[in-house]
Design an enzyme around this catalytic site. Sequence first.
Site, PDB file in Angstrom:
ATOM      1  N   ASP A  33       8.310  27.258 -15.681  1.00 46.78           N
ATOM      2  CA  ASP A  33       7.432  27.462 -14.528  1.00 46.78           C
ATOM      3  C   ASP A  33       6.372  28.526 -14.789  1.00 46.78           C
ATOM      4  OD1 ASP A  33       9.014  25.613 -13.070  1.00 46.78           O
ATOM      5  OD2 ASP A  33      10.429  27.199 -12.586  1.00 46.78           O
ATOM      6  N   GLU A 200       8.509  18.873  -6.681  1.00 47.54           N
ATOM      7  CA  GLU A 200       8.500  20.331  -6.527  1.00 47.54           C
ATOM      8  C   GLU A 200       7.416  20.924  -7.404  1.00 47.54           C
ATOM      9  OE1 GLU A 200      12.483  21.436  -7.636  1.00 47.54           O
ATOM     10  OE2 GLU A 200      12.201  20.861  -9.725  1.00 47.54           O
TER      11      GLU A 200
END
Length: 330
Positions: A33, A200
């Site tokens: 991420d 997501e």
Amino acid sequence: MFSTTLLLCSLAAQATASWPDPICTGNCSSVHDPSVIKRTSDGTWFRLSTNGNIAIASAPTLTGPWTYQGAMLPDGTSIQVVDGQQIWAPDVSLIGDTYYTYYAVSKVGLQISDIGVATSQSLEPGSWTDHGSIGIPKSSNYNLIDPNYFRESSSSPVYFSFGSAWHDIYQTSLSSTYLTQASGANPANIAYNSSGAIEEGSYQFWWQNGSDKWYYLFFSSGACCNTPPSLAAPGDEYKIMVCRSSSPTGPFSDQVGNSCLSGNGGTLVLGSHGSNVYAPGGQGVLYDPDMGRPVIYYHYVNPQVGYNFSDFLFGYNYLDFSSGWPVVVS
Ligand SMILES: *[C@@H]1O[C@H](CO)[C@@H](O)[C@H](O)[C@H]1NC(C)=O
Ligand SMILES: *[C@@H]1O[C@H](CO)[C@@H](O)[C@H](O)[C@H]1NC(C)=O
Ligand SMILES: *[C@@H]1O[C@H](CO)[C@@H](O)[C@H](O)[C@H]1NC(C)=O
Ligand SMILES: *[C@@H]1O[C@H](CO)[C@@H](O)[C@H](O)[C@H]1NC(C)=O
């Protein structure tokens, strides 16, 4: 219906054939991420990522060589959601003369997560002040992870997206301090997949070509982190998708016109390819002023290296928006 399917298959095949390898030199390891920004004071690039209370690395150029510098929150966060919690998915932005990093506090499978924020003038380890939770109310409708701050210009409204499993991606707004949700704001669902894959890691971006201006919602869809022998069925692993709208709040739809909220829409931007890139996701998009080109950066698994958490790698590629849709190019 039949011809649409054929067209999609041939587009997907073309894209797969032409996706370039990820670019990165130096320490490209142990990155999940990522969030990347170029420091305005001296042009140094910074990469924040999930790992060790948010790992901070820096580099003279986006390509690298990247060097690990330390943790953003070495003593953890003031937010307490659960024993064994972790700090995930940093999202860094320059607002005025201050760097704001939004982050999630969670644990695999947990729905009572929270989103917090820390600020710094320099991005360096040791310079961060934690402000704790931004106060978006917990809800059984969503999970407070994967924050993303979006603002078209310093005079535009702020849109803040987040979310994951339960009902995928939501959007809300922030107060004028950027440290809390705007009072009275009510998070709205902006993307949802009713057929199973988790969406997501949303990332909002705008791009203009002449009078053609679009607001893009990038997200990751599928299984992010399985390890052998429990890998997702081929095609169900993480991949990067996009939807777009003429408004930053949506409604968002994909390239064939399916709604990304009610029609399971999403156009593939980057998926597994070749033998060295599996399950790319956790992406961000930026304009690289050095190259004068838009860039997508992400984490991925190289099966030759390993599927474990610490094996995830960082890379980036250029994007071509000339069709009105982002295409990964060399
Ligand atoms: C490489 O960066 C990761 C964080 O992304 C860090 O955990 C690791 O210690 C670094 N490795 C070296 C050799 O500096
Ligand atoms: C929606 O979920 C299905 C089933 O897992 C998956 O095949 C598809 O790629 C997903 N689409 C999007 C846009 O997330
Ligand atoms: C994950 O790491 C463990 C050791 O920590 C190792 O035994 C195992 O082979 C690794 N698995 C994969 C899929 O890389
Ligand atoms: C702008 O759009 C036109 C098509 O309308 C395209 O030919 C051109 O390449 C685009 N320019 C950029 C910089 O994307």
